[in-house]
Write a protein that holds these residues in place. Structure first.
Motif, PDB file in Angstrom:
ATOM      1  N   VAL A  51       0.869  -1.179   0.000  1.00  0.00           N
ATOM      2  CA  VAL A  51       0.000   0.000   0.000  1.00  0.00           C
ATOM      3  C   VAL A  51       0.906   1.230   0.000  1.00  0.00           C
ATOM      4  N   ALA A  52       0.455   2.260  -0.709  1.00  0.00           N
ATOM      5  CA  ALA A  52       1.161   3.534  -0.659  1.00  0.00           C
ATOM      6  C   ALA A  52       0.405   4.437   0.298  1.00  0.00           C
ATOM      7  N   LEU A  53       1.087   4.875   1.353  1.00  0.00           N
ATOM      8  CA  LEU A  53       0.427   5.651   2.384  1.00  0.00           C
ATOM      9  C   LEU A  53       0.937   7.086   2.360  1.00  0.00           C
ATOM     10  N   GLU A  54       0.021   8.024   2.431  1.00  0.00           N
ATOM     11  CA  GLU A  54       0.432   9.414   2.571  1.00  0.00           C
ATOM     12  C   GLU A  54       0.041   9.872   3.963  1.00  0.00           C
ATOM     13  N   ALA A  55       0.948  10.507   4.658  1.00  0.00           N
ATOM     14  CA  ALA A  55       0.653  10.960   6.011  1.00  0.00           C
ATOM     15  C   ALA A  55       0.351  12.451   5.991  1.00  0.00           C
ATOM     16  N   ARG A  56      -0.592  12.878   6.828  1.00  0.00           N
ATOM     17  CA  ARG A  56      -0.884  14.310   6.908  1.00  0.00           C
ATOM     18  C   ARG A  56       0.288  15.018   7.572  1.00  0.00           C
ATOM     19  N   VAL A  57       0.751  14.410   8.677  1.00  0.00           N
ATOM     20  CA  VAL A  57       1.955  14.907   9.324  1.00  0.00           C
ATOM     21  C   VAL A  57       2.980  13.780   9.255  1.00  0.00           C
ATOM     22  N   PRO A  58       4.005  13.895   8.406  1.00  0.00           N
ATOM     23  CA  PRO A  58       4.958  12.789   8.281  1.00  0.00           C
ATOM     24  C   PRO A  58       5.601  12.473   9.631  1.00  0.00           C
ATOM     25  N   PRO A  59       5.734  11.192   9.969  1.00  0.00           N
ATOM     26  CA  PRO A  59       6.226  10.807  11.291  1.00  0.00           C
ATOM     27  C   PRO A  59       7.639  11.324  11.566  1.00  0.00           C
ATOM     28  N   GLU A  60       8.450  11.525  10.475  1.00  0.00           N
ATOM     29  CA  GLU A  60       9.826  11.991  10.712  1.00  0.00           C
ATOM     30  C   GLU A  60       9.819  13.357  11.390  1.00  0.00           C
ATOM     31  N   THR A  61       8.831  14.187  11.035  1.00  0.00           N
ATOM     32  CA  THR A  61       8.808  15.537  11.597  1.00  0.00           C
ATOM     33  C   THR A  61       8.446  15.528  13.067  1.00  0.00           C
ATOM     34  N   LEU A  62       7.955  14.374  13.571  1.00  0.00           N
ATOM     35  CA  LEU A  62       7.529  14.322  14.964  1.00  0.00           C
ATOM     36  C   LEU A  62       8.658  13.875  15.900  1.00  0.00           C
ATOM     37  N   ALA A  63       9.812  13.587  15.319  1.00  0.00           N
ATOM     38  CA  ALA A  63      10.920  13.143  16.152  1.00  0.00           C
ATOM     39  C   ALA A  63      11.302  14.256  17.132  1.00  0.00           C
ATOM     40  N   VAL A  64      11.595  13.852  18.360  1.00  0.00           N
ATOM     41  CA  VAL A  64      11.967  14.828  19.384  1.00  0.00           C
ATOM     42  C   VAL A  64      13.444  14.654  19.694  1.00  0.00           C
ATOM     43  N   ASN A  65      14.229  15.702  19.508  1.00  0.00           N
ATOM     44  CA  ASN A  65      15.678  15.691  19.805  1.00  0.00           C
ATOM     45  C   ASN A  65      16.373  14.506  19.141  1.00  0.00           C
ATOM     46  N   GLY A  66      15.983  14.226  17.908  1.00  0.00           N
ATOM     47  CA  GLY A  66      16.666  13.153  17.196  1.00  0.00           C
ATOM     48  C   GLY A  66      16.170  11.753  17.525  1.00  0.00           C
ATOM     49  N   VAL A  67      15.307  11.621  18.528  1.00  0.00           N
ATOM     50  CA  VAL A  67      14.759  10.298  18.826  1.00  0.00           C
ATOM     51  C   VAL A  67      13.550  10.084  17.908  1.00  0.00           C
ATOM     52  N   PRO A  68      13.557   9.033  17.073  1.00  0.00           N
ATOM     53  CA  PRO A  68      12.424   8.837  16.163  1.00  0.00           C
ATOM     54  C   PRO A  68      11.133   8.499  16.917  1.00  0.00           C
ATOM     55  N   LEU A  69      10.024   8.737  16.234  1.00  0.00           N
ATOM     56  CA  LEU A  69       8.697   8.590  16.849  1.00  0.00           C
ATOM     57  C   LEU A  69       8.500   7.213  17.486  1.00  0.00           C
ATOM     58  N   GLU A  70       8.987   6.169  16.770  1.00  0.00           N
ATOM     59  CA  GLU A  70       8.707   4.813  17.259  1.00  0.00           C
ATOM     60  C   GLU A  70       9.346   4.550  18.616  1.00  0.00           C
ATOM     61  N   GLU A  71      10.421   5.310  18.941  1.00  0.00           N
ATOM     62  CA  GLU A  71      11.133   4.980  20.174  1.00  0.00           C
ATOM     63  C   GLU A  71      10.841   5.966  21.299  1.00  0.00           C
ATOM     64  N   LEU A  72       9.961   6.921  21.047  1.00  0.00           N
ATOM     65  CA  LEU A  72       9.661   7.916  22.084  1.00  0.00           C
ATOM     66  C   LEU A  72       8.990   7.271  23.286  1.00  0.00           C
ATOM     67  N   PRO A  73       9.305   7.739  24.493  1.00  0.00           N
ATOM     68  CA  PRO A  73       8.589   7.229  25.674  1.00  0.00           C
ATOM     69  C   PRO A  73       7.156   7.755  25.695  1.00  0.00           C
ATOM     70  N   LYS A  74       6.351   7.149  26.572  1.00  0.00           N
ATOM     71  CA  LYS A  74       4.934   7.458  26.608  1.00  0.00           C
ATOM     72  C   LYS A  74       4.668   8.931  26.897  1.00  0.00           C
ATOM     73  N   GLU A  75       5.445   9.497  27.836  1.00  0.00           N
ATOM     74  CA  GLU A  75       5.188  10.888  28.237  1.00  0.00           C
ATOM     75  C   GLU A  75       5.340  11.841  27.062  1.00  0.00           C
ATOM     76  N   GLU A  76       6.400  11.570  26.235  1.00  0.00           N
ATOM     77  CA  GLU A  76       6.630  12.413  25.071  1.00  0.00           C
ATOM     78  C   GLU A  76       5.463  12.301  24.091  1.00  0.00           C
ATOM     79  N   LEU A  77       4.938  11.071  23.952  1.00  0.00           N
ATOM     80  CA  LEU A  77       3.825  10.851  23.021  1.00  0.00           C
ATOM     81  C   LEU A  77       2.595  11.627  23.483  1.00  0.00           C
ATOM     82  N   VAL A  78       2.341  11.578  24.793  1.00  0.00           N
ATOM     83  CA  VAL A  78       1.194  12.326  25.338  1.00  0.00           C
ATOM     84  C   VAL A  78       1.383  13.818  25.071  1.00  0.00           C
ATOM     85  N   ARG A  79       2.645  14.281  25.230  1.00  0.00           N
ATOM     86  CA  ARG A  79       2.909  15.701  24.993  1.00  0.00           C
ATOM     87  C   ARG A  79       2.637  16.064  23.519  1.00  0.00           C
ATOM     88  N   LEU A  80       3.023  15.126  22.631  1.00  0.00           N
ATOM     89  CA  LEU A  80       2.773  15.342  21.204  1.00  0.00           C
ATOM     90  C   LEU A  80       1.278  15.492  20.932  1.00  0.00           C
TER      91      LEU A  80
END
Lengths: 410, 317
Positions: A51-80
């Protein structure tokens, strides 16, 4: 003196015709098998693929301080979530279930579904994905430079556990599976005792008079009535005339979301009428197979007719009756048309909680997903078909096992 | 419980109580029998219910001033919103899809049945027969999905996209044929298998080939069962709903071209009742009129098939 030998003259021709026809007969059987395997392959083919997926907000832009989205802790995700959602939407989520109580993966799913918001721009089947992967990659790179290409299985534990949704990527089958279970359990509760009693009456009690002959002929005819007619009967009687009963008003149990008789109960009663003739016919055959000597022995020892039936005929006929019932029930599970007529709901996202809830079932969900024009829903429908067929195959296998294991030969 | 004899009288196991062996009314037995009879009678209620409810709503439909019976049976346009109620477009597409289905199911089903019964070894038969029965149990919505996502694209790539519409009768009919094939094959095979072996052995003894035995001896002997299988197949095709609802289209269309979309009787019922339907509207009543027609067509076919079996069955032994 030689007699004309009528046999040897045409024997080669006859044998030739015979072998040609044997080939035709064999190939007809093979063609039939090919058709049916194509059907199954086609479904598997649609359940997996790129499948070709288009994201409204690309996940790369959500990285915090170089930590990619998939590895963010829960608190950071809630903040997002807090950052990207309106405060109203965020509070609503908090009210549904406080963030402290949600697991990390739940919060992660929320981030994906509420912020990233993937959208399917194009999807491919399994064979295309396997054999034309390079072409697909080139096309996606050219036409949808923003899109992410992903190999996806539409049938996952998640798609089975998630409720129905208006987004193809988030939609699941839970609502439909639960609806099917509720419906089928009530159908069995109604149809099994009624069907078996009718079969006992016809085989053990009924004398050969006009009314019993009428009942017999009638049951055979009912077995051939198209299922959609039962749907209309259900619509007229259970949904409309008995609305007070089927909507639960009589018991004061009206589901707040329904105001009419289009409930699980109506659907189940309709299906019960539909499979009743099948159960009766199968149970009659099973009862007929119990040898007369058993009945005579029991009656001879002074048992009443009912005691004979209950203690001797029924236990011996039970495997046959159960086999027939399972086959009838698997027919009911797959029925779609009568339930559409009775009034299955098009989009409900909550689980059914009582016989008076609105309903949708697995086949109806498949129908609705198939009928949508966008390709991604068809993949989902294929996944649901696999679930349905697995369920039916298990039931059928059980029936065959029962038949082979417990059938007694007298 | 011991039965003893004292002074020539039968005494049961309890002291001082005589066994009463006279016949006496048993209330429990009578009640049970009555309940069982009622259960049997539910089927009669179902038939009465179908005829009464369908008849009642259909009568309301025919009472509407815009509708008359003659126009209903002969009109070639079904457009409820401009008050044209001719059932022929719906009936014609039912006829076309069913005919296509039977053109697939009868030849393939019969030859497969002859192969299974007369040619296949016992082992092959034991595998193929249950397979057929399981396949006959696949829900029709699955076949509908197959028609729309596989057969229609296939037809369009063969005949051209401008000839074959996205929704078309050919695709629905073909898949319906595949659906009915196992039914016809399985029922005909039962009939062929029931022909006694003595007939086959006599024919073989006279020097007939396997084909001659099959076509000239076994098939004629099983003809009643085969005819019944075909008629049941037709009745099944006419009443089939989900395949046509998914693949054949959503709009009445009076056309003989199988590559065009149309709407069958069952497809119309599903489309109308699937939408938001208000009771006592002409749409609501019209589906019952069509349902009643459908009911009588299939009932007639089923009765004919039962008659054929009873009347023309060759009884041996």
């Amino acid at each position: 003196m030689s007699r004309p030998n009528i046999f040897e003259d045409n024997l080669p021709t006859r044998q030739k015709t015979a072998s040609v026809w044997q080939l035709i007969f064999l190939s007809a059987t093979v063609v039939g098998i090919i058709f049916l395997s194509t059907l199954l392959i086609n479904i598997l083919n649609s359940s997996f693929g790129y499948v070709a997926l288009e994201a409204r907000v690309p996940p790369e832009t959500l990285a915090v301080n170089g930590v990619p989205l998939e590895e963010l802790p829960k608190e950071e995700l809630v903040r997002l979530l807090q950052e990207h959602l309106s405060s109203g939407a965020f509070n609503k989520l908090e009210n549904e279930k406080p963030f402290e109580k949600r697991s990390r993966s739940e919060v992660y799913d929320l981030v994906i579904s509420r912020i990233v918001k993937y959208k399917v721009v194009e999807s491919w089947n399994l064979f295309e994905s396997l054999f034309r992967a390079d072409e697909i990659r080139a096309r996606v790179a050219e036409e949808f430079p923003e899109a992410e290409l992903r190999f996806m299985s539409w049938l996952t534990v998640d798609t089975i556990r998630r409720p129905q949704s208006s987004e193809a990527l988030l939609a699941g089958m839970r609502t439909a599976i639960l609806g099917s279970l509720w419906t089928i359990v009530i159908t069995i509760i109604v149809a099994f005792p009624l069907g078996v009693s009718a079969a006992i009456y016809l085989e053990e009690y009924a004398q050969d008079n006009w009314i019993n002959r009428l009942i017999r002929t009638n049951i055979n005819n009912l077995a051939g009535v198209p299922s959609i007619i039962y749907g209309m009967l259900g619509l007229a009687i259970f949904v409309r005339s008995l609305e007070k009963l089927t909507s639960g008003a009589v018991f004061g149990l009206v589901d707040p979301t329904t105001a009419n008789g289009r409930t699980i109960l109506s659907a189940a009663l309709t299906l019960a009428l539909l499979i009743l003739p099948l159960i009766i016919i199968n149970a009659q055959e099973a009862i007929r197979a119990v040898p007369q000597s058993l009945r005579r022995a029991s009656l001879g020892l002074g048992a009443t007719k009912w005691q004979t039936v209950w203690w001797h005929v029924l236990p011996n006929a039970l495997p046959g009756i159960l086999t027939g019932t399972i086959l009838a029930v698997s027919r009911a599970i797959g029925e779609t048309a009568p339930l559409v007529v009775v009034g299955a709901s098009t989009a409900i996202t909550f689980d059914p909680t009582s016989p008076f809830s609105k309903f949708t079932t697995l086949p109806i969900q498949i129908y609705q997903w198939t009928a949508r024009p966008q390709g991604e829903w068809r993949h989902l429908a294929a996944a649901a078909i696999i679930v349905l067929l697995t369920l039916l195959l298990t039931l059928n296998a059980t029936a065959i096992l029962l038949r082979n294991r417990f059938t007694k030969r007298f | 419980m011991a039965i003893r004899k004292e002074n020539g009288r039968i005494i049961n196991g309890y002291p001082n109580r005589r066994a009463d062996l006279r016949k006496h009314p048993r209330v429990r037995e009578t009640i049970i029998q009555a309940l069982l009879f009622l259960a049997g009678f539910v089927s009669i209620f179902t038939t009465i219910g179908i005829v009464y409810e369908l008849g009642k709503e259909a009568l309301l439909f025919f009472r509407t001033p815009e509708v008359n019976l003659w126009e209903f049976l002969t009109g070639t346009s079904w457009q409820p919103h401009i008050e044209e109620f001719g059932v022929l477009p719906l009936a014609l597409s039912t006829l076309i899809t069913s005919s296509i289905a039977m053109m697939i199911a009868i030849p393939l089903g019969l030859t497969a049945a002859i192969y299974l019964s007369e040619y296949a070894t016992e082992r092959v038969r034991k595998i193929l027969k249950p397979t057929l029965e399981v396949l006959a149990g696949i829900p029709t919505i699955v076949y509908g999905y197959f028609a729309l996502t596989f057969v229609t694209p296939l037809l369009r790539s063969i005949f051209g996209e401008d000839v074959v519409e996205i929704y078309n009768m050919a695709s629905g009919g073909l898949v319906m044929g595949i659906l009915i094939l196992p039914l016809v094959a399985s029922m005909s095979e039962d009939a062929l298998h029931a022909v006694p072996n003595a007939l086959r052995e006599a024919a073989f003894g006279l020097g007939a080939t396997r084909l001659e035995v099959a076509l000239k001896v076994v098939v004629p002997a099983a003809m009643s069962g085969i005819a019944a299988a075909i008629i049941v197949g037709i009745s099944r095709a006419i009443g089939e709903t989900m395949i046509v609802a998914v693949a054949v289209g959503a709009g009445p269309n009076f056309t003989f071209n199988p590559f065009r979309g149309a709407e069958t009787m069952t497809g119309y019922i599903v489309r109308i009742s699937g939408g938001d339907l208000s009771y006592d509207s002409i749409d609501y009543n019209s589906i019952f009129a069509i349902g009643l027609l459908l009911f009588f067509i299939t009932l007639t076919l089923n009765i004919i098939s039962q008659r054929i079996v009873r009347r023309f069955r060759e009884v041996y032994e």
